[in-house]
Write a protein that holds these residues in place. Structure first.
Motif, mmCIF file in Angstrom:
data_model
loop_
_atom_site.group_PDB
_atom_site.id
_atom_site.type_symbol
_atom_site.label_atom_id
_atom_site.label_comp_id
_atom_site.label_asym_id
_atom_site.label_seq_id
_atom_site.Cartn_x
_atom_site.Cartn_y
_atom_site.Cartn_z
ATOM 1 N N PRO A 184 39.496 20.825 53.530
ATOM 2 C CA PRO A 184 39.968 20.304 52.240
ATOM 3 C C PRO A 184 39.162 19.117 51.712
ATOM 4 N N SER A 185 38.604 18.296 52.614
ATOM 5 C CA SER A 185 37.899 17.085 52.185
ATOM 6 C C SER A 185 36.729 17.370 51.265
ATOM 7 N N THR A 213 36.362 19.203 48.623
ATOM 8 C CA THR A 213 36.704 19.090 47.202
ATOM 9 C C THR A 213 37.676 17.945 46.929
ATOM 10 N N ASP A 214 38.385 17.485 47.946
ATOM 11 C CA ASP A 214 39.301 16.361 47.755
ATOM 12 C C ASP A 214 38.553 15.068 47.445
ATOM 13 N N GLN A 215 37.252 15.020 47.751
ATOM 14 C CA GLN A 215 36.454 13.825 47.457
ATOM 15 C C GLN A 215 36.367 13.557 45.961
ATOM 16 N N GLY A 216 36.526 14.615 45.163
ATOM 17 C CA GLY A 216 36.499 14.444 43.720
ATOM 18 C C GLY A 216 35.124 14.471 43.097
ATOM 19 N N ARG A 274 40.930 27.190 51.285
ATOM 20 C CA ARG A 274 40.953 25.930 52.032
ATOM 21 C C ARG A 274 41.724 26.064 53.343
ATOM 22 N N ASP A 293 43.920 23.936 54.568
ATOM 23 C CA ASP A 293 45.343 23.587 54.539
ATOM 24 C C ASP A 293 46.172 24.834 54.248
ATOM 25 N N LYS A 320 39.734 20.555 40.969
ATOM 26 C CA LYS A 320 38.977 20.051 42.122
ATOM 27 C C LYS A 320 37.722 20.857 42.408
ATOM 28 N N ASP A 330 38.263 24.075 43.531
ATOM 29 C CA ASP A 330 38.798 25.081 44.441
ATOM 30 C C ASP A 330 39.237 26.323 43.670
#
Length: 362
Positions: free
Chosen positions: A122-123, A125-128, A138, A140, A340, A342
């Motif tokens: 997940p990280s 795309t979670d970085q932005g 993902r 999660d 994101k 995703d």
């Protein structure tokens, strides 16, 4: 006159140089995951060949540049910098999450689009980072599916959750453990193992002594295959379950007959998509089976070329806008992206190894 001819020649060379668009593909081209790197490379090569045969991108031909990151964070950064220096405007990659995440910073700073075919942590795309997308689901979501399945089928049994301490492996194991615990099931063992060994008989012996009935492995197919073999060599019937990296012919080759019955989660096999039939046949005509992530690599290239066409530009900001505002028809089916980067639809399904190949679990 000679000066004019020389200037004309230089101008012609410059125009020729601008008439070529560089695209990179990055992954583990050597090392224990070279089999998978080859899958990504072949997918990208086939896609680029098809793009060029259809006239290229905005009237320009595409040239593919290959970078080897060895599934290593530091080498991934070096590979990303090389692709940037080469002039790549778009990178298909990387394979490993632990490679994609540090490389994404390099691409962001250089204004290069990154679409990963296979990095599931997940990280990423979670970085932005606005330039980062992926055409896979993902972990999660994968861990949710795996944790529920473990709880539903083995909630009363002793479960061990092991991981290889990589970004991908530990991340997947943690997401699975998290959902398992939410369901009120506590694993008997949670620990890491050292990747890269030739023999895991000691680890398997310890699990057998602890009477572990189900082993969930967060890691790559090489170690999973070796652990399955070690268990069967001891006549230990532990049920082995793992994640999407197990979806490769290489797992079956390493594990041999011991692969039988191994369960794992993977996205819906794109080889079964009607949209992929023609491309799959092209690969098979070249005596190459596009298993694992080959078609995801191909699909990443399809998304990019369609986004460029919709944007009418190779400029990153315009391509990003097109990626966020449109749907794309690919060998993976019709896909689109959330804010994101995703997929809007996260889907994981179950597979089992039977008779030397992986098939959907019925």
């Amino acid at each position: 006159m000679l000066r004019l001819l020389a200037a004309a020649f230089v101008f012609a060379l410059a125009c020729q140089a601008r008439a070529e668009v560089l695209v990179g593909v990055a992954g583990p081209m050597t090392g224990k995951l070279a089999w998978t790197g080859t899958q990504l490379k072949r997918g990208a090569e086939m896609a680029v060949a098809q793009i060029n045969s259809a006239g290229g991108v905005l009237g320009q031909q595409v040239r593919l540049v290959v970078a080897d990151d060895y599934c290593d964070p530091q080498q991934a950064v070096a590979a990303a910098k090389k692709l940037v220096a080469d002039g790549a405007v778009f990178v298909i990659g990387h394979y490993c999450s632990g490679a994609s995440i540090p490389a994404s910073e390099v691409y962001e700073e250089a204004g290069v689009l990154q679409i990963s075919p296979s990095s599931t942590n997940p990280s990423l795309t979670d970085q932005g980072r606005a330039n980062v997308f992926r055409v896979c689901s993902r972990d999660d979501a994968q861990g949710l599916v795996a944790g529920n399945y473990l709880a539903d089928h083995w909630g009363e049994k002793k479960i061990a959750v092991l991981h290889d301490n990589t970004t991908y492996g530990k991340g997947l194991a943690d997401e699975t453990k998290k959902q398992l615990n939410r369901r009120g099931v506590t694993e008997a063992i949670y620990q890491s193992y050292a990747p890269g060994k030739d023999d895991y008989s000691a680890e398997i012996a310890a699990l057998q002594a602890a009477e572990i009935a189900v082993l969930y492995l967060g890691g790559y197919h090489t170690e999973t295959a070796l652990m399955v073999r070690a268990a069967r060599d001891r006549a230990y019937s532990v049920q082995v379950i793992s994640g999407d990296d197990t979806a490769t012919e290489a797992f079956g080759l390493i594990a041999g007959p011991a692969a039988e019955g191994t369960l794992f989660t993977f996205v819906a096999d794109p080889r079964r998509n009607a949209e992929a039939a023609e491309v799959v046949e092209r690969f098979r005509a070249e005596n190459f089976e596009p298993d694992s992530w080959t078609l995801h690599s191909y699909g990443a290239a399809q998304v990019w070329v369609q986004a460029v066409a919709k944007a009418g530009s190779l400029e990153l900001e315009h391509v990003i806008a097109a990626l966020r505002q449109n749907q794309f028809d690919t060998v993976l089916g019709r896909i689109d992206f959330d804010e994101k980067g995703d997929l809007t639809v996260q889907a994981w399904v179950w597979y089992v190894w039977r008779n030397g190949e992986y098939v959907p679990l019925e």
